[in-house]
Motif scaffolding. Structure first.
Motif, short mmCIF file in Angstrom:
data_model
loop_
_atom_site.label_atom_id
_atom_site.label_comp_id
_atom_site.label_asym_id
_atom_site.label_seq_id
_atom_site.Cartn_x
_atom_site.Cartn_y
_atom_site.Cartn_z
N ALA A 156 -12.26 -4.16 0.99
CA ALA A 156 -12.50 -4.64 -0.37
C ALA A 156 -13.48 -3.79 -1.15
CB ALA A 156 -12.97 -6.09 -0.33
N PRO A 197 -13.43 -0.13 -1.62
CA PRO A 197 -12.95 1.24 -1.39
C PRO A 197 -13.86 2.28 -2.03
CG PRO A 197 -11.59 0.13 -3.04
CD PRO A 197 -12.50 -0.91 -2.47
N SER A 225 0.83 -1.21 0.00
CA SER A 225 0.00 0.00 0.00
C SER A 225 0.86 1.26 0.00
CB SER A 225 -0.99 0.00 1.16
OG SER A 225 -0.56 -0.83 2.17
N SER A 247 -14.11 -3.05 -9.56
CA SER A 247 -13.69 -2.77 -8.18
C SER A 247 -12.54 -3.69 -7.80
CB SER A 247 -14.82 -3.00 -7.19
OG SER A 247 -15.99 -2.43 -7.65
N LEU A 283 -8.68 -2.64 -6.60
CA LEU A 283 -7.97 -3.13 -5.41
C LEU A 283 -6.62 -3.69 -5.81
CD1 LEU A 283 -10.27 -5.16 -3.07
CD2 LEU A 283 -9.00 -3.08 -2.63
N SER A 321 -2.59 -1.94 -5.27
CA SER A 321 -1.59 -2.57 -4.42
C SER A 321 -0.35 -2.83 -5.26
CB SER A 321 -2.14 -3.87 -3.82
OG SER A 321 -1.91 -4.94 -4.68
#
Lengths: 991, 323
Positions: free
Chosen positions: A820, A822, A336, A534, A538, A542
Motif C-alpha cells: 500500500a 509503493p 496488476s 498515494s 494504488l 490496478s
C-alpha cells in the motif's frame, strides 16, 4: 459531583469552540495577510510573531533554534535515494543512441563465472544444454561480444521449477554496473492452468474451484518493468566490444536456455494488418459464433486468476441464483500489469471475425481498465495494444473496436487469444504522479524539520526562505499534476472523476506557492493530500476486469444479445432471496460424507475457509477417508460448548482458558505428537502446557521487528540501530528534526532482554516488582513523559510519510507497506528489534511471541480422526499450500504468519526479510498461560496509563497495579484448587 | 382482558351453594377457560416472553448462588458470590460509581432534553418537524453511528477535537480522551446523551400529538397566562403515560450502558475509569469465565433498576397529579 462539573465544563468548552472558533480562524488568516501586506512595517514587537520581519530578514527571526540552523545545511543536500537513477534519466542520456537491428543469442550454458549459484548444465524439459539454476541464490555471469554500439532489448528463454511458487526475480548488472534502478529487480512469470475444465461439484450442488496447477512450459520473456510503468521492454546500453551480463537470484531460480539481445518490433497499424491479410473491404464471413467461457482459460500467468463465482447478473454463464457456479475469471485479482490470461479456440472456416468480450468493470469509476490483446501470441496491430474496458455496473459486451469493430483474419484450426493487463496511457501519468508523491513526502519532511508536525499557528516560519528550493519544487510538482490531470480528463472524455484528486492537490500547491506563509498552517491538509494521492496511485495502477465469456463472431453475423433486462434481474433477485432461506452458507464445500467425519470451525474468515476447503478435499479426505465438515463460525465457542453444539476441532481459537476448565483435549496422548511438535519453534508449546499436558498446536505466530526508512537515516547520517542505546542516542537527532520514533510497548522486550522471567519461580507472582524491572519501567515511561514520544499513533501512515522513520511494529505489517505504500518501495527495511548488550558483548534480542491455537475439543466424537486432521493441517506442505493459496486469493497483505518453521521458508518473503524474521524468531520465548494471566497485560497497561495520563509516579503505579495482578493470580489458583503449578514444556523452557 | 368475566360473576360465596357440579367461577382456571380466545392470542407472546425474559432472569438468580464457568456444571456455593462482590471487589465499586454517574447525569439530562426538544419541535410546521425528528432520532437507529466520535475524539494530534484545541493554542499536546481517566467518562456521557435522544424523544413527540386540544381551550378560558403554565398544568398531567414510559426507557438505557463504552474506550477501559456494571459483568462472564459471579452482579443491577424505576414513577406520579 466532581464528574458532573467536569462534564459541564467540557460541554461549555465545546460550545465555546464552535461559536468562537470560526471567527478566530478567520482573524488569524486576516492577520497573516495583513502581515504580508505590511512588509514595510518595522518589526519591533518580539511577542507578536505574526508581524515579524519582512521576508528574507534572517536576523529578526528570534525563535530560530539550533534545529533550524542545522537544517539549512541538510536542506540543500541532495537526497541520495532520489530517483536520479531512474530509467527516464537513462533514456534522456542514451535515448538517441542507435538501435542496431541485430540479434545476439547467448546460450546459457556458456557462462563465464558464477558465485554461489551452483548451476548444472543438463537436458531439461525436452531441451539439451540447459542451465539448471535451482539454488535460489548466487550470481551467474555471461559474456557478450557487441559489434555495434547502441540500445538493445533483452529477453530470456526459461522454464520455472514447479516445486515452489515463489516469485522468480533477478537483479541484473552489465559490466558490474546498474544502468538504472529498475535493473535491481526483474520478475518473470510462471504459467498456470486449471487442473480440469470439468468443474467438480460438492454434494450440495456447488461447483468447486479447480486447483491451479503450474506447467513447465518454455517461455521467452522480455526484461521489462514489473510495475508496468514502462510498457515496452527495457533498453540496455552497450558500447562496442566485450561486455559481461550478470544475473543475481533474488527469488526463485529457473532453468535457462539462452539470453537474447535484440530489437522489439512495434506492431503495424490496422490498415497495414488488413492489407497484409488481403482484405478487400468486404467482411461478410458467415457461420457460427465461437463462445469461449472466461473461466475455462487454457493458460494464465498467475494462480490468482482462478475461475470465480459471480452471482450479480442473471445472464452469466453458467447461471444459478443460489449455488456457486464457476462462471467468470479475473475481477479484482486480474489487475496488476503483466498478468495475462489465454484462451484456446477452434475456427472451422477461415475468414474475418470480430471479437466481443462480456466483462464487468465496476472498480474504476470514470476510468478504463486496459488490456493488450494478442492473437496467437502476436499483437495483430497497434490498436490492439490497448483495448479499453470502460466502467460498467453490470456485465456488458465489449466489442473490440466498439462501434466500428476491428476484423481479425483467422485460418481454420486452433488459435489462442490472450489478454494482458497493461497500464496503457496511464503508465506515464502514474509514473509522474508517483514521483510527485515522493517529492511531496520529501518536502513534507523538510518542512516539519523546521515547523514540527504541529506548527505554531501564529508564527511565520518563512519556509520559502529556509528551504531555498521549496517554491521551485512545489511549482514543478504542481505543473506535473496539472498536466496529468488534463491528460487523464481528456482520455476519459472530459470527466475524469478519478483524477479529481490530482486537481485538489495542485490547487492546494498553487495556493502554497502564492502564499508560502500559510503552508505551516495547512500542513495537516497537505499531509492528507499526500495520503490521498498515494491511495489514488494504488487505485489507478490496478486495472481490474472480470470476464464472463468471449465471443468470436464471423464478420457477417450479429453479436448475440448479452444484456439482462429488468425482468430478468427481478426474477434473479427474487430467486436468490428465496434460496437464502434454504441454502446453508456457513458450511463450506462438502458436508460430512463417509463414516468418519470431523466438524471443524474456522474463525478467521470466508476467504480463508474457501481456500482451505479445496485443499482438504483434494488432499486430506482422499488420503485418510475422513470427511471434514468445515464451518465458518464467528461466534463464541463457549456458548457452543455449553449448548452441546461444539465442533470437534477449532482453528485459531482460544485455548488455555478452555483447557483449564476441562473443555479441551490433551494432545500428547496421540502417537505422532512428539513428531508434530518438532515443526514449531521449541518454545511454542509452552504456551499450551499445563503440568505434563499439552492442549493446542500453534497456528499463526507474530512478533515485533524494527522498521526503518533507509532514505531518512541516510539523510540524517545515521546507522540502523542495533541496541537500545543506539535508539536513545539517535532519539535527540530524530526529534530535533521533528520526527519521532515509535517505541510503544518496548518495555516487555527490554524486560525479557534483561533476563528476567515473566513470573516468579512458583508462578504466584509476576516479576514486575523486581528492582531491575521497575528501573526499566521508569526509563520506558520517561520516553513518553520526558521525551514526549507519541503514545498513540498509526504506524503505517507515519512511517510512510517519514514522520516516524524508525519504529518497532509487528512483522506482518511489512506486507502492508509493500502493497500500500509503493512510493517508498526500496526505501525502507526491516530488521531485528534492538537488543540489550550482554556482559560478553553480544546483543540479546529476546522477545516473546504470541500465537493463535488449534484445539481439539474434549467432547470430540472421533479424537483420532481429529488429531489426524490437525497433524495434516499443521504439516509443512499443507501450511505452505494454504499460505500461498491465501496470498494468491487475497493478495500480499494476507500473508499468513505460519508457526510451522519449514512452511515459513516457502512463503514469498524476500530473502533478506526472511532472514531477519528467522533470526528474530530464534530469539523468541514464551511463557506458560497462567489462570488469570490476562491480568498481566491489563494491569501493565493500567500502570502505564496512570503514569502517562494521571502523572502518577511510575514506581508507585507499577507497584500498585502489579499487586492487583498478583492477587488475581492467587484468586484464580484458589478457583482451580491449584496448590502448586509447574510447567514442563518439551524443548522450550529455557532458564 | 378478563374484565367481562369479573363483572359477570355473581357475588355468591362458593361455600353457600353446594351444587356438586358447580364450578368455582373465581378460580383462575375457570376464568382462563372463559377467556380462552384472549389467552390463545396472548400465548405466542407469553411463550417468547417467558423463555427469553422470565426464564433467564430466574436462571441467573439461581446461577448467582453457584460457581459456574459455563463449561462445567454449576456448583452451589451459597452467598459466596455476593460476599465477594460486596466485600472484596474494589472494581465493582468503581463501576457502581460510574454507572450511578451515568444514570443520574445522562438519564435525567437526556430525559429533560428529549422533553424540551419534543416540546419545541412540536410547534413547528409538520415538514420541519419531520426533518428534525429524523435528525434527532437517526443516531439511535443507525446502530454504530457513535463510532464517528472515535474520530472526533481520536487520541492523537490528528483527532478533530485535539487538532482543534491545539490550533487554538488551548492544548500543547493531544489528550487521549478515551484513555485518560479524567476525561473518558465525561466524553462518553456526552456521546451517550447524544445517542439516547432517540426513543424517548419519539415517545414525547407522540405524546404531544395526542394531547386533548379542548383542554387547552378550556385552559385559555380559565386564565392560563403563558406557555409554561400551559405546559405545567395541562400538558404534563396529560402525558403521564409517555413520561413514565420514557423514564423507564431512559433509566434502563443509562444503567445498562456498555456497548458504546467498549467500542470507544476499549475493554476494559483504562484504569476502569469508565467501566460500568454491565462491562464488569462482561469482564467476569466472558474473560474470566465466572458466570456465577457475573450473574450475582446482574441480579444486583436488576434490583437497582427496579428500585430506581419505582422511585422515578413516584416522582412522576407526584408531578402529574400535582394539582
Amino acid at each position: 459531583m466532581k464528574n458532573g462539573l467536569r462534564m459541564l465544563c467540557v460541554m461549555l468548552t465545546i460550545a465555546l469552540i464552535f461559536t468562537v472558533a470560526a471567527p478566530v480562524i478567520a482573524l488569524a488568516d486576516e492577520a497573516d495577510t495583513a502581515a504580508d501586506m505590511l512588509t514595510s512595517v518595522a518589526p519591533d514587537s518580539v511577542e507578536n510573531v505574526l508581524l515579524t520581519a519582512p521576508v528574507g530578514d534572517e536576523t529578526t527571526d528570534e525563535v530560530a533554534s539550533d534545529a533550524t540552523a542545522s537544517d539549512t545545511t541538510t536542506v540543500t543536500q541532495e537526497n541520495p535515494y532520489s530517483r536520479d537513477n531512474s530509467y527516464e534519466n537513462f533514456l534522456k542520456k542514451y535515448g538517441n543512441s542507435a538501435k542496431p537491428d541485430t540479434e545476439i543469442i547467448i546460450p546459457a550454458k556458456d557462462y563465464v563465472a558464477e558465485e554461489g549459484a551452483t548451476p548444472k548444465v543438463e537436458t531439461y524439459e525436452g531441451k539439451d544444454d540447459i542451465l539448471v539454476w535451482d539454488s535460489q541464490e548466487g550470481k551467474i555471469t555471461w559474456q557478450v561480444e557487441i559489434a555495434e554500439a547502441g540500445l538493445y532489448n533483452m529477453a530470456m528463454s526459461y522454464v520455472p521449477f514447479l516445486d515452489n511458487a515463489l516469485t522468480i526475480s533477478f537483479e541484473m548488472k552489465i559490466d558490474g554496473l546498474t544502468q538504472f534502478n529498475s535493473m535491481k529487480s526483474f520478475e518473470f512469470n510462471r504459467i498456470f492452468t486449471n487442473e480440469t475444465n470439468d468443474f467438480e461439484m460438492d454434494n450440495r450442488g456447488n461447483q468447486l474451484r479447480p486447483e491451479q496447477i503450474q506447467l513447465a512450459m518454455w517461455q521467452e520473456n522480455v526484461f521489462n518493468d514489473a510495475e508496468g510503468i514502462y510498457i515496452k521492454g527495457f533498453y540496455f546500453y552497450f558500447t562496442e566490444g566485450t561486455h559481461t551480463i550478470s544475473l543475481e537470484a533474488t527469488g526463485a531460480g529457473v532453468a535457462i536456455e539462452y539470453l537474447k539481445l535484440f530489437q522489439l518490433k512495434d506492431a503495424g497499424t490496422y490498415e497495414e494488418y488488413l492489407a497484409q491479410n488481403g482484405a478487400n473491404g468486404v467482411f461478410d464471413t458467415k457461420g457460427e459464433t465461437i463462445e469461449i467461457e472466461g473461466e475455462k482459460a487454457t493458460l494464465k500467468s498467475d494462480s490468482t486468476l482462478a475461475p470465480q463465482n459471480d452471482r450479480s447478473d442473471p445472464k452469466v454463464q453458467p447461471y444459478s441464483p443460489s449455488k456457486i457456479m464457476m462462471n467468470s475469471i479475473g475481477g479484482s485479482k486480474w489487475a496488476s500489469p503483466g498478468q495475462w490470461v489465454e484462451w484456446e479456440f477452434d475456427v472451422e472456416a477461415a475468414g474475418w471475425y470480430k471479437i466481443g468480450i462480456r466483462y464487468a468493470q465496476n472498480y474504476l469509476r470514470g476510468m478504463s481498465s486496459i488490456r493488450t490483446l494478442r492473437l496467437d501470441g502476436e499483437v495483430p496491430f497497434i490498436e490492439a495494444e490497448s483495448v479499453k474496458f470502460d466502467f460498467t455496473s453490470t456485465f456488458e459486451l465489449k466489442v473490440v473496436g466498439d462501434d466500428n469493430p476491428y476484423y481479425f483474419y483467422l485460418d481454420a484450426g486452433k488459435h489462442t487469444i490472450q489478454l494482458e493487463v497493461t497500464l496503457g496511457d496511464m503508465a506515464t501519468s502514474i509514473n509522474n504522479v508517483e514521483n510527485c508523491v515522493y517529492e511531496m513526502n520529501y518536502l513534507y519532511r523538510k518542512i516539519i524539520m523546521i515547523t514540527s508536525a504541529e506548527p505554531d499557528q501564529y508564527r511565520n516560519y518563512k519556509l520559502d526562505v529556509k528551504i531555498n528550493d521549496l517554491i521551485p519544487r512545489l511549482k514543478e510538482i504542481s505543473r506535473i499534476l496539472k498536466q496529468e490531470y488534463n491528460a487523464i480528463s481528456a482520455a476519459a472524455g472530459g470527466k475524469g472523476n478519478e483524477a479529481v484528486v490530482l486537481e485538489q492537490v495542485y490547487v492546494q500547491l498553487d495556493s502554497f506557492i502564492e502564499k508560502p506563509y500559510t503552508i505551516s498552517k495547512r500542513l495537516s491538509a497537505y499531509k492528507e493530500n499526500i495520503t490521498t494521492l498515494s491511495a489514488w496511485l494504488l487505485n489507478a495502477s490496478s486495472q481490474p476486469v472480470g470476464v464472463d465469456y468471449l465471443l468470436i463472431t464471423p464478420a457477417g453475423e450479429e453479436f448475440k444479445n448479452t444484456q439482462a433486462n429488468g425482468w430478468d434481474k427481478l426474477v434473479h433477485e427474487v430467486r436468490a432471496f428465496i434460496a437464502s432461506f434454504t441454502e446453508d452458507y456457513t458450511s463450506i464445500g462438502n458436508t460430512g460424507e463417509g463414516d468418519r467425519t470431523v466438524t471443524v470451525w474456522i474463525t478467521t474468515g470466508r476467504d480463508q475457509a474457501n481456500v482451505l476447503k479445496p485443499i482438504i478435499d483434494d488432499d486430506f479426505t482422499p488420503q485418510t477417508g475422513i470427511g471434514i465438515d468445515l464451518k465458518l463460525v464467528q461466534t463464541n465457542l463457549v456458548s457452543a460448548i455449553a449448548a452441546n453444539r461444539a465442533p470437534d476441532v477449532c482453528l485459531a481459537s482460544d485455548a488455555m482458558n478452555l483447557a483449564y476448565r476441562g473443555a479441551v483435549m490433551e494432545l500428547s496422548q496421540f502417537d505422532t505428537f512428539d513428531e508434530v511438535i518438532t515443526r514449531f519453534h521449541p518454545s511454542s508449546m509452552l504456551l499450551f502446557n499445563i503440568e505434563d499436558g499439552y492442549y493446542a498446536l500453534p497456528e499463526e505466530q507474530t512478533f515485533g521487528m524494527l522498521f526503518y526508512r533507509t532514505d531518512i537515516l541516510e539523510e540524517l547520517g545515521m546507522e540502523v540501530p542495533q541496541t537500545w542505546d543506539d535508539i536513545y542516542n539517535m532519539l535527540p537527532i530524530v526529534q530535533r528534526n521533528n520526527m519521532d520514533i515509535g517505541l510503544l510497548d518496548i518495555f516487555q522486550i527490554q524486560f525479557h532482554q534483561a533476563g528476567i522471567n515473566q513470573y516468579s519461580d512458583d508462578f504466584t507472582e509476576v516479576n514486575y516488582l523486581n528492582k531491575e524491572a521497575i528501573d526499566l519501567f521508569v526509563k520506558y515511561t520517561d520516553l513518553f513523559t520526558q521525551y514526549k514520544l507519541p503514545n498513540s499513533y498509526d504506524f503505517f501512515n507515519r512511517f510512510r510519510t517519514g514522520e516516524m522513520p524508525v519504529a518497532v511494529a509487528n512483522y506482518n505489517l511489512a506486507t502492508q507497506i509493500q502493497a500500500a505504500a509503493p512510493e517508498i518501495s526500496g526505501l525502507w527495511g526491516m530488521t531485528l528489534v534492538p537488543g540489550t548488550i550482554k556482559e560478553d558483548g553480544t546483543i540479546d534480542r529476546t522477545q516473546t511471541f504470541g500465537s493463535s491455537a488449534n484445539i481439539i475439543l474434549a467432547e470430540a466424537k472421533d479424537p483420532e480422526a481429529a488429531w489426524r486432521f490437525l497433524d495434516w493441517y499443521t504439516s509443512a506442505p499443507t501450511q505452505a499450500e494454504y499460505a500461498n493459496e491465501l496470498e494468491a486469493t487475497m493478495g500480499m497483505t494476507a500473508r499468513y504468519a505460519t508457526a510451522n518453521l519449514e512452511a515459513f521458508e516457502m512463503l514469498n518473503w524476500s530473502k533478506a526479510d526472511a532472514k531477519s524474521i528467522r533470526e528474530q524468531r530464534q530469539w523468541g520465548i514464551t511463557y506458560p498461560s497462567l489462570p488469570g494471566g490476562y491480568y498481566v497485560a491489563r494491569n501493565y497497561t493500567n500502570a502505564f496509563n496512570a503514569v502517562i495520563s494521571a502523572n502518577e509516579a511510575p514506581r508507585a503505579a507499577l507497584t500498585e497495579w502489579t499487586q492487583q495482578t498478583n492477587a488475581e493470580l492467587v484468586r484464580k489458583r484458589i478457583e482451580f484448587g491449584i496448590e502448586e503449578l509447574h510447567f514442563e514444556a518439551k524443548g522450550g523452557w529455557e532458564d | 382482558m378478563s374484565k367481562s368475566a369479573v363483572i359477570d360473576s355473581p357475588k355468591v360465596p362458593a361455600s353457600a351453594v353446594k351444587t356438586p357440579k358447580r364450578v368455582n367461577k373465581h378460580s383462575i382456571w375457570y376464568q382462563m377457560k372463559e377467556n380462552r380466545a384472549c389467552y390463545a392470542m396472548m400465548t405466542p407472546f407469553l411463550i417468547v416472553f417467558f423463555t427469553f425474559t422470565i426464564l433467564p432472569v430466574v436462571i441467573s438468580i439461581y446461577y448467582s448462588f453457584t460457581y459456574y464457568n459455563m463449561l462445567e456444571a454449576p456448583r452451589w456455593i451459597g452467598m459466596l458470590n455476593y460476599q465477594t462482590l460486596f466485600i472484596e471487589d474494589k472494581i465493582f465499586l468503581i463501576t457502581v460509581r460510574n454507572t450511578l454517574v451515568f444514570g443520574l447525569v445522562t438519564g435525567p439530562l437526556s430525559y429533560m432534553m428529549c422533553f424540551v426538544f419534543a416540546w419545541m419541535i412540536n410547534d413547528l410546521s409538520p415538514k420541519v418537524r419531520t426533518i428534525l425528528t429524523v435528525i434527532l432520532y437517526a443516531p439511535s437507529v443507525s446502530g454504530g453511528a457513535y463510532t464517528i466520535w472515535s474520530f472526533i475524539f481520536a487520541s492523537d494530534s490528528y483527532g478533530l477535537t485535539n487538532s482543534f484545541l491545539m490550533s487554538l493554542g488551548l492544548l500543547n499536546e493531544p489528550i487521549r480522551w478515551f484513555q485518560n481517566a479524567d476525561y473518558a467518562l465525561t466524553v462518553i456521557m456526552i456521546i451517550q446523551v447524544w445517542l439516547s435522544l432517540g426513543t424517548g424523544f419519539l415517545t414525547f413527540i407522540a405524546g404531544f400529538q395526542s394531547l386533548n386540544q379542548e383542554l387547552f381551550e378550556a385552559g385559555a378560558i380559565d386564565g392560563v397566562k403563558n406557555r409554561f403554565q400551559q405546559l405545567w398544568y395541562i400538558t404534563i398531567p396529560q402525558m403521564y403515560g409517555q413520561l413514565v414510559l420514557s423514564a423507564v426507557l431512559q433509566i434502563s438505557a443509562a444503567f445498562s450502558v456498555s456497548g458504546i463504552v467498549t467500542a470507544l474506550a476499549g475493554f476494559p477501559t483504562q484504569n476502569y475509569c469508565a467501566d460500568t456494571i454491565v462491562t464488569h459483568i462482561t469482564d467476569y462472564g466472558t474473560i474470566r469465565y465466572e458466570m456465577g459471579y457475573a450473574s450475582a452482579i446482574s441480579v444486583i443491577l436488576f434490583i437497582a433498576m427496579v428500585l430506581f424505576n419505582n422511585v422515578v414513577q413516584k416522582i412522576l406520579g407526584g408531578l402529574a397529579h400535582a394539582d
